[in-house]
Scaffold this active site. Structure first.
Site, PDB file in Angstrom:
ATOM      1  N   GLU A 112       0.834  -1.214   0.000  1.00  0.00           N
ATOM      2  CA  GLU A 112       0.000   0.000   0.000  1.00  0.00           C
ATOM      3  C   GLU A 112       0.867   1.262   0.000  1.00  0.00           C
ATOM      4  OE1 GLU A 112      -2.979  -0.282  -0.562  1.00  0.00           O
ATOM      5  OE2 GLU A 112      -3.585  -2.249   0.179  1.00  0.00           O
ATOM      6  N   ASN A 120       1.047   3.896  -3.066  1.00  0.00           N
ATOM      7  CA  ASN A 120       0.719   5.314  -2.857  1.00  0.00           C
ATOM      8  C   ASN A 120       1.824   6.227  -3.382  1.00  0.00           C
ATOM      9  OD1 ASN A 120      -1.768   4.956  -1.714  1.00  0.00           O
ATOM     10  ND2 ASN A 120      -1.121   5.304   0.398  1.00  0.00           N
ATOM     11  N   ARG A 141     -10.589   2.954  -5.808  1.00  0.00           N
ATOM     12  CA  ARG A 141      -9.629   2.535  -4.779  1.00  0.00           C
ATOM     13  C   ARG A 141     -10.210   2.631  -3.373  1.00  0.00           C
ATOM     14  NH1 ARG A 141      -4.630   1.663  -6.037  1.00  0.00           N
ATOM     15  NH2 ARG A 141      -3.830   2.446  -4.073  1.00  0.00           N
TER      16      ARG A 141
END
Lengths: 121, 150
Positions: free
Chosen positions: B48, B52, B105
């Site tokens: 994650e 990002n 998302r």
């Protein structure tokens, strides 16, 4: 990393192999959307037996396809999920909106009578 | 606290490097007494943070660098993911569970990081970049088990 698509009447069966992260999620989104643009698809059966990892990109891609199917009154059933993937799906709240089945055959039975012939690969 | 081990990895902001970072982090984390479940959670958190950096920090530009640092201090793993991208104007808003710049998302990235790691800290400056630092401590039960074996 592979995505196999097949159709049983108006149900699209998708088998995903690999790790469902951003790279695979983009491929999944692209291939499933292209198939849904090409032919009428009412329901989606998603076989995750070959998926050993999923993150929020993968969850988002599945939920995006769910929204498209649900808009047309169809159903999404996920089958053969590994425990570590299932945990992520549960945490995301997805299990509340999509169906779950132990096998592809069971998922297809739940969706009602289907042809016994695979229409397209 | 004393640093027992550390590794740094710098890689291009290419999506295929997300899997690379996961494997490296899991391999490093396996030096601690984490359970298999813990290792799976650490992999998700790393995935994650790196996603990002690529998607948000660098706006999907493939020619920038993401820096990943993993540190072992006693039973604690510290992961740091750093980019020199656009930065986050409102960290509190960006890390809210439902906040997302992309409807697909769903803003789950930070929610997963916070759920799977003991502590998540975000430092960011607009047009300078973002650093996400996360820690997770291996349970004492696992460590005691190893002690008994020795």
């Amino acid at each position: 990393m592979r995505i196999d698509l097949s159709s049983r009447k108006d149900t699209l069966v998708v088998r995903v192999h690999g790790e469902l992260d951003m790279v695979m999620a983009d491929k999944f989104r692209h291939e499933v959307d292209r198939e849904m643009d090409r032919r009428p698809v009412r329901n989606l059966v998603l076989n995750l037996q070959g998926v050993s990892f999923i993150d929020s990109s993968g969850v988002g891609a599945i939920i995006g396809r769910y929204k498209r199917i649900a808009r047309e009154g169809g159903r999404v059933i996920i089958t053969e999920v590994k425990p570590q993937v299932k945990r992520i799906l549960e945490m995301s709240g997805m299990m509340k909106i999509v169906g779950m089945s132990a096998s592809e055959a069971e998922a297809l039975r739940k969706l009602g009578p289907v042809g016994n012939q695979e229409v397209a690969e | 606290m004393r640093i027992d081990n550390q590794m740094c990895l710098e890689f291009a902001s290419l999506p295929e490097n997300i899997a690379l970072s996961r494997v490296v982090v899991a391999s490093f984390a396996a030096q601690l007494d984490f359970t298999l479940n813990d290792l799976e959670e650490i992999k998700v958190a790393a995935s994650e943070a790196v996603s990002n950096a690529i998607i948000h920090g660098y706006q999907n530009r493939p020619d920038r660098l993401v820096r990943l640092r993993a540190t072992r201090k006693g039973r604690t793993l510290e992961l740091s993911v750093e980019d020199d991208g656009v930065g986050i104007a409102d960290i509190e808003l960006a890390t809210k569970p439902s906040y997302s710049t992309d409807p697909e998302r769903m803003g789950l990235g930070f929610a997963f990081m916070k759920s799977f790691m003991d502590r998540v800290e975000v430092k960011s400056e607009v047009d300078k970049g973002t650093t996400v630092t996360m820690t997770k401590t291996a349970s004492l039960a696992a460590a005691k088990h190893v002690d008994k074996l020795c």
